[in-house]
Design an enzyme around this catalytic site. Structure first.
Site, PDB file in Angstrom:
ATOM      1  N   ARG C  72       0.827  -1.201   0.000  1.00  0.00           N
ATOM      2  CA  ARG C  72       0.000   0.000   0.000  1.00  0.00           C
ATOM      3  C   ARG C  72       0.874   1.269   0.000  1.00  0.00           C
ATOM      4  O   ARG C  72       0.425   2.350   0.390  1.00  0.00           O
ATOM      5  CB  ARG C  72      -0.977  -0.027   1.177  1.00  0.00           C
ATOM      6  CG  ARG C  72      -1.887  -1.259   1.138  1.00  0.00           C
ATOM      7  CD  ARG C  72      -3.119  -1.160   2.014  1.00  0.00           C
ATOM      8  NE  ARG C  72      -3.851  -2.431   2.009  1.00  0.00           N
ATOM      9  CZ  ARG C  72      -4.809  -2.744   1.127  1.00  0.00           C
ATOM     10  NH1 ARG C  72      -5.167  -1.886   0.202  1.00  0.00           N
ATOM     11  NH2 ARG C  72      -5.409  -3.918   1.192  1.00  0.00           N
ATOM     12  N   THR C  73       2.096   1.141  -0.459  1.00  0.00           N
ATOM     13  CA  THR C  73       3.009   2.288  -0.549  1.00  0.00           C
ATOM     14  C   THR C  73       2.358   3.427  -1.337  1.00  0.00           C
ATOM     15  O   THR C  73       1.873   3.215  -2.443  1.00  0.00           O
ATOM     16  CB  THR C  73       4.294   1.858  -1.284  1.00  0.00           C
ATOM     17  OG1 THR C  73       4.894   0.804  -0.559  1.00  0.00           O
ATOM     18  CG2 THR C  73       5.264   3.038  -1.429  1.00  0.00           C
ATOM     19  N   GLY C 105      -7.285   4.160  -5.171  1.00  0.00           N
ATOM     20  CA  GLY C 105      -6.140   4.935  -4.711  1.00  0.00           C
ATOM     21  C   GLY C 105      -5.008   4.914  -5.718  1.00  0.00           C
ATOM     22  O   GLY C 105      -4.407   5.945  -6.054  1.00  0.00           O
ATOM     23  N   THR C 126     -10.381  -4.128  -8.567  1.00  0.00           N
ATOM     24  CA  THR C 126     -11.075  -4.056  -7.287  1.00  0.00           C
ATOM     25  C   THR C 126     -11.923  -5.288  -7.152  1.00  0.00           C
ATOM     26  O   THR C 126     -12.806  -5.539  -7.966  1.00  0.00           O
ATOM     27  CB  THR C 126     -11.980  -2.826  -7.161  1.00  0.00           C
ATOM     28  OG1 THR C 126     -12.998  -3.149  -6.207  1.00  0.00           O
ATOM     29  CG2 THR C 126     -12.667  -2.469  -8.458  1.00  0.00           C
ATOM     30  N   ILE C 127     -11.651  -6.051  -6.144  1.00  0.00           N
ATOM     31  CA  ILE C 127     -12.427  -7.270  -5.949  1.00  0.00           C
ATOM     32  C   ILE C 127     -13.867  -6.923  -5.559  1.00  0.00           C
ATOM     33  O   ILE C 127     -14.785  -7.707  -5.758  1.00  0.00           O
ATOM     34  CB  ILE C 127     -11.724  -8.160  -4.907  1.00  0.00           C
ATOM     35  CG1 ILE C 127     -12.091  -9.608  -5.146  1.00  0.00           C
ATOM     36  CG2 ILE C 127     -12.050  -7.713  -3.482  1.00  0.00           C
ATOM     37  CD1 ILE C 127     -11.121 -10.558  -4.532  1.00  0.00           C
ATOM     38  N   ASP C 128     -14.050  -5.718  -5.047  1.00  0.00           N
ATOM     39  CA  ASP C 128     -15.370  -5.301  -4.565  1.00  0.00           C
ATOM     40  C   ASP C 128     -16.286  -4.778  -5.659  1.00  0.00           C
ATOM     41  O   ASP C 128     -17.453  -4.477  -5.393  1.00  0.00           O
ATOM     42  CB  ASP C 128     -15.214  -4.208  -3.501  1.00  0.00           C
ATOM     43  CG  ASP C 128     -14.591  -4.729  -2.227  1.00  0.00           C
ATOM     44  OD1 ASP C 128     -14.743  -5.926  -1.947  1.00  0.00           O
ATOM     45  OD2 ASP C 128     -13.952  -3.938  -1.514  1.00  0.00           O
ATOM     46  N   GLU C 222     -19.477  -6.934   4.929  1.00  0.00           N
ATOM     47  CA  GLU C 222     -18.799  -6.548   6.167  1.00  0.00           C
ATOM     48  C   GLU C 222     -19.093  -5.104   6.576  1.00  0.00           C
ATOM     49  O   GLU C 222     -18.990  -4.754   7.744  1.00  0.00           O
ATOM     50  CB  GLU C 222     -17.287  -6.777   6.074  1.00  0.00           C
ATOM     51  CG  GLU C 222     -16.646  -6.076   4.912  1.00  0.00           C
ATOM     52  CD  GLU C 222     -15.135  -6.308   4.812  1.00  0.00           C
ATOM     53  OE1 GLU C 222     -14.456  -6.364   5.833  1.00  0.00           O
ATOM     54  OE2 GLU C 222     -14.649  -6.431   3.668  1.00  0.00           O
ATOM     55  N   GLN C 274     -11.826 -15.358  -0.134  1.00  0.00           N
ATOM     56  CA  GLN C 274     -12.547 -14.711  -1.237  1.00  0.00           C
ATOM     57  C   GLN C 274     -11.628 -14.044  -2.250  1.00  0.00           C
ATOM     58  O   GLN C 274     -12.037 -13.758  -3.368  1.00  0.00           O
ATOM     59  CB  GLN C 274     -13.513 -13.646  -0.692  1.00  0.00           C
ATOM     60  CG  GLN C 274     -14.646 -14.217   0.110  1.00  0.00           C
ATOM     61  CD  GLN C 274     -15.388 -13.135   0.871  1.00  0.00           C
ATOM     62  OE1 GLN C 274     -16.305 -12.520   0.372  1.00  0.00           O
ATOM     63  NE2 GLN C 274     -14.966 -12.886   2.104  1.00  0.00           N
TER      64      GLN C 274
END
Lengths: 343, 343, 343, 343
Positions: C72-73, C105, C126-128, C222, C274
C-alpha cells in the site's frame, strides 16, 4: 422387513448416500420397506417419521447434509426415551429394526440400547475422523478437500502481500483435519490438540519461512492449546465445557505471531463450510458401501454391530470397539508431517 | 547423499508432491542433495538431469503432472541402458541412489536393476489402481473426483432430455475407476474388463431405469468387452495390441443401447482430463507420505523396495510384491456395486 | 519500448493474467521489453524490479495473486516518491512507460502522476466491483464463485440442523459481492452497506423462512450497519477509521437473530479465501483483454488513461472517470433482489 | 394471473434458476399461480403440465438442467400445434400467459405465435452465446468454466509427456466457447467456425511452442473447417445437415498435427459435460434476473418481447431483435486473441 433409519449428532457429507444405498439395496435385494425418523433419536421416541420409497432417495449420493434432519437428542435422557419406550414405538409402527448413523455418542447409545433389546445396527459418522475401529469415516475426506482448497487460496493472497496466513480448521480433540489438510496444502506449521507446542517454536517456523521470502501458512485445529498459554486462553476463550471456543484459537495464534515476529498475519476460520456441501467421490463410495453393509447387518440380525472400513474392505465390528476411546493423531504421524515444517 | 529422482510411464497427479516431500525431507533431515533425471530412464541413461534445490520444489504439492517429464523409455532396451551403464553414469555424476516413480513396468525394471546392483527404491504410481501390494496409489482419487464430477454434469443434461448417458472412463485391464466413479455418481450400470456382460443385460438395466421416468447413466471402462460382441469389436475397434481403442467402447455401447432400446443415447469419453490437473487432498497426502518414506528407504539402503499404503500406514514392501500380477476388481466388489444397478 | 509493470493495493485473482498478456503481446507485436516493479509503487521508487521475459509469465493466466508482490506504498508520501523522482528512476533504468494495476487509490495516484509528466496507463482492479467507469473488474467474479460455493455448503448443513446460517462476505462500502453471491445462493436476506435495514426486519425474513420448515440464509457485507444499531456497534466493533471491523458484523447479526427469534444461528466469515486462488474463466478472459488493451494504450501514449469494460467491449477511458466516486449498489438493484427475500 | 413456463431446445445450466425466480417473484409480488409445461412446446400442445408451487422451486438456483424437461418439438409443425390450438389449450386450462425459455428457434416460434395472438414472452437461452440482442445468456459462463478447468488439466498431462493437446469444444456456428475458454486457458491456437485457417498455419503455431520446450494446447470449436480441407472433411465427417459431426474435427486436427509435425498429439472432445451440472455464480445471477424480468414483462403484457442483458442492466427487447442473425465472433475479437497464439 420394515427398517427405520436415523441420523444423529453433527451432520456430515455422505449421510444421504448411506440412506440411499441402504434403501435401494433393501428394496431390491430383500423387498424391505423403510421409514426415516426425523432429527435423530427424537424421531424414534416421538414416532415422527416419513416413509422412504425408492423415489425419495433418488439422486441422494451427491447431496450433502441429511434429508432426515439431525439433532443432539439423547436416547435415554429425552422424555419418552430408553429401550422399553422405543421398542414399544417400533412395535406400534411396525418397524422391525433400526439403522443409527452417528458419532461416538450415538453409537454408545445404540450399543446400550442393543444390549437392552433394541434391534439396532450402527453406521459410524465423524467428520473429525476420531472414531476408533474404522480406518476412515465419510465426511472426513470432504472436509480435507474443502480445507485444502481454501488454503490454496490463502497462499496466493499471502504470497502477494508477504503475509503469514493462519487457517483454523475443525478438530476439538483430534487434529486429523489439520494434519491432512495442512500436509496437502504444504503448511509450514500444523498445530493440533494432541501436541503442545510453544508459540516461540511456532514463531521460529514462521520466521524461517519468511526469511526465505515466502509466505508462511500455519494450520491450527480449533482444539490446539499452545504450551505455556493455558492460562491466557482459559481467561477468555473457552466454553463452559472447558474447550476453547470455535474460532478463538486461530485469531489468538495470528495475533501472537504478528506480535512476536512483526510479520503481518491474518487468520481465517473456515468454520461451517467444512461440513457442508456435496461429498467427494471418495466419501460417496465409502458411504454407499457402509449403507449396503448396514442393511446386510440388519438381515444378519447383528444387533449392536456396525459397518467399518478396514484397509479397502467393509467389515462388521462390535460397537464396543468403536467406543474404546478417541482416535487421536499418534506422535509418529505428527513427526512424519513435521519434517516439512519451517524450512 | 546425492539422490536422483525420475518419473516414468503415464503421468499421474501427485508425482510432484512425491518429488517435493522427498527433496524437502532429505535436505532438512539428512543434508542430502538431489538431481532430477528428465523423462524417466532416458534422463538417467543419457545423464540428462537438473539439480533440485528447495526452491525448485516449492509449491509443488498441489501441482499436477511431473516437473521432470516422463517417457516410456525402457531401462534395458534403450541404447545405453542396463545396470552397468547406469551405475557408471551415477558414479560419473556423483549420484548415490535413485528413487524411481512409476507403474508396473517401471517397478519391474527397478527391481531387476536393484538385483543387479543399482541402488534404487520405488514409489508406486498407477492412476488405474491396478498395482498389487498397495491399497491405493496417488492419482486414482483425483481421477475418481474428476470422473464423478463429469458424471454429475452428464446426469443433469440427461434428465432434461430424457436420454441415456454413457460415460467412458480409463481402465484397460482393471475397472477400478469405473467402479468407484460409477458408484459415486449413482450409475445404473457399470461395465468393467473383469466382467463380461451381454448387451441385452445392459439394455435391460437401461430400460428399467427409463421406464421409471429417469435418465439412465452407464459407466464403461475403456477395456470392457461385452459378452458375445468380441468379434464385432475386433473387426474395427481394437489397437494392434488387441486392446479396444481408447474412446471406442463408449461410442459402441451407446450405439447398441440406442439401437436396442430406442432410447436416445449419448456417449462422452472423458479421456485425458482424468489424469491431469491438481491432485485432490487425499492424493497429496498419500504422495507426500510416499515421498518421505522413499527417502527413508534410501537411507536404509533398502534397494529393491518401495513405499506402499496398507490401511492407514505407509509401509515398506519388496518390489517383487508389486509385480505378482494386476490388481483387478474382485467379483465380490462388483456384486456389491451391482445391487444398485437397474432399479 | 521498455515497459514497467506494477501491482498495488489488495491483491485480486487476475493480476497475473494481466501481466502475462501485456508481456506476451508486447514481445510479439512490438518487440517490447518488460520489467516488473516489486510491491507496487515501492518498487518503482526504490528501483527494485526484475526483468520479465516470456518464460517468466508462462502459465500465469490461471495463477492467483501477483508475482510482483503488492503493497500500500503511497506514490507521493513515500520517501523518494513523487513524479520527479519517479521520472528520474525510469530514465536511470531505461524504462519508457509504466502500467499500474490497482484500485481507486492507485489509479488516483497514476492520474496525478500522469498529469505531472509520468508516462503511465492504468488497469482497474477491485475485488469489490466498486469502481466506476468499468462494468466489471477481474477478481469480482472469482469472489462471487468462491462465496457462492461456500454458501451452497452452508445451506446443506443449515438444513440438516434446522439452523439459520449467516455468511459474512467482503464489501466495506459497496455490497456487490453480497448482492451477487446472495442472489446466486438463493439467500433469504442480503444486507449491504448501501441500505439500512432494522434487525426486526431481518428477523421477520428469517422467521418467515423458518416457519415453512426451511433453513434461512442471511448474507451480510462486512460494511453493513443495521438501522438503529449504530451506537451498539460503534461501542465495540469498529476500527479507528470508523469502519466496522472485519469479521465483526456477521457474528453480531447472528447473535441478534438467535436472540430475537430463538432459532439456532451460526455465522461464517469467509474472509481471505474470497480474494485468493485461481481466477475463474470469466476473470481470466477479462484480465487478459485488459492486459492487451493496456499495452496498446502505452503504444498510443495514452498517459492517464486506463482499460475498461463496457458491455462486451474493452475501451479506453480517462482515469478521471474512474475517480468520480464509489460505484455502490443502486436501490433498484437491491429491490430487484429483495423480491426473493423472506418467502 | 396463471402463468405457464416451458423450456425448449438444448438444455443449459440456469434454466431452473429462471423458473425459480419467476415463480417466487410472481407468487410474492403479484399473487400469481404457475404451471410448468413438460418438454417444451409439446407440453403446451398436449396440455401435459404440472402445477408449480413455491415448494417445487426451492433450492433450484444451483441445480443444472431443467425440471420441466425439454424437447425439440416444433410449435407449428407438431400435430395440434399453431396459435389457435395453443390459445384453446391455454383457455381450457386457465392459463393466462406463457414464458418460453429457448434459443433462436424457440424465440422465432414465440415471436410468430405472439404476432398471432398468443400471450407469450421469451427468455433467451443459448450455451453457445450466439444470440444477438443480448450481451450474454446464462449457460455460457458455466460452459467456459468447465472447458477452462478441463484444459488446465490437459495442460499438466501434456507438459509431462511433451505432447500437443487438442481440446474440442462446443460451437457449430459460433466460436465463442472456444475463444473464451481458449483465452482463459492460455491456448496457443484457437480454431473457430468464423475463421478459416490452414493446417500449415496451425502446425506452425504448434511447432513454435514446442520448439521452446512447451506443450502446445490447441482449442477447436466443433464447427471449425480448416482452409483447404473442406473436401477431405466432407467425405466422412459431416452430418446430413452438412455440419461437421460432433467429435469429428478435434480428432481430425490432432491427427493432422501429429502427421505434419511429428509431435505426439492427443485430442479430447469435451462433449456433453459442457452443458451439464451446477451453474456458476455468474449464470445463476443472470438467470435469476432474467426470470424476474420475464415475469414483469408478463404483467406489462409485453407479448413478443424478451428479457436481455445490456452491459449490467436487464432490459426488454423485441423478439425480432433476437432473430436478426447469429451473433458470431467478430474478426477484431479473434485478432485480439491471436496476439497470444504460437509464441
Amino acid at each position: 422387513m420394515r427398517i427405520g433409519l436415523l441420523t444423529s449428532g453433527g451432520d456430515c457429507p455422505g449421510l444421504n448416500a448411506v440412506i440411499r444405498s441402504a434403501v435401494l439395496h433393501g428394496i431390491k435385494s430383500y423387498g424391505d420397506e423403510f421409514v426415516g425418523f426425523k432429527d435423530g433419536w427424537r424421531g424414534l421416541i416421538e414416532a415422527d417419521y416419513l416413509e422412504l420409497s425408492r423415489h425419495d432417495v433418488r439422486g441422494l449420493s451427491r447431496v450433502g447434509g441429511t434429508i432426515l434432519g439431525t439433532s443432539r437428542t439423547h436416547p435415554y435422557n429425552h422424555p419418552g426415551g430408553g429401550p422399553e419406550n422405543m421398542i414399544r414405538q417400533l412395535e406400534r409402527h411396525g418397524v422391525d429394526a433400526v439403522i443409527a448413523l452417528g458419532g461416538e455418542g450415538t453409537l454408545a447409545g445404540a450399543k446400550r440400547l442393543a444390549d437392552e433389546g433394541l434391534p439396532v445396527v450402527g453406521v459410524p459418522k465423524t467428520i473429525d475422523n476420531d472414531l476408533d475401529a474404522t480406518d476412515y469415516t465419510f465426511g472426513f475426506d470432504t472436509a480435507i478437500s474443502i480445507a485444502t482448497d481454501a488454503m490454496d487460496r490463502l497462499r496466493t493472497t499471502g504470497e502477494s502481500h508477504h503475509r503469514c496466513m493462519v487457517a483454523e480448521v475443525m478438530g476439538r480433540h483430534a487434529g486429523w483435519i489439520a494434519l491432512h489438510s495442512g500436509m496437502a496444502a504444504g503448511a509450514h506449521a500444523i498445530l493440533i490438540p494432541e501436541k503442545r507446542v510453544t508459540m516461540d517454536r511456532v514463531c521460529e517456523w514462521v520466521e524461517q519461512v519468511h526469511s526465505r521470502g515466502r509466505s508462511p501458512l500455519v494450520v491450527v485445529a480449533e482444539g490446539f492449546i499452545p504450551e505455556g498459554a493455558e492460562e491466557a486462553l482459559a481467561g477468555k476463550g473457552t466454553e463452559s465445557s472447558g474447550r476453547p471456543r470455535l474460532g478463538g484459537i486461530g485469531e489468538w495464534v495470528a495475533a501472537r505471531v504478528e506480535e512476536h515476529t512483526g510479520i503481518e498475519t491474518r487468520n481465517t476460520t473456515l468454520g461451517h463450510i467444512q461440513r457442508g456441501g456435496n461429498p467427494t467421490g471418495f466419501d460417496r463410495v465409502l458411504a454407499t458401501r457402509f449403507g449396503i453393509k448396514a442393511l446386510d447387518l440388519v438381515h444378519e440380525e447383528a444387533w449392536g454391530f456396525m459397518a467399518s472400513l478396514s484397509g479397502t474392505e467393509i467389515v462388521k465390528v462390535d460397537l464396543t470397539a468403536a467406543l474404546t476411546g478417541l482416535k487421536t493423531v499418534p506422535m509418529q504421524r505428527y513427526e512424519e508431517a513435521q519434517v516439512l515444517f519451517g524450512r
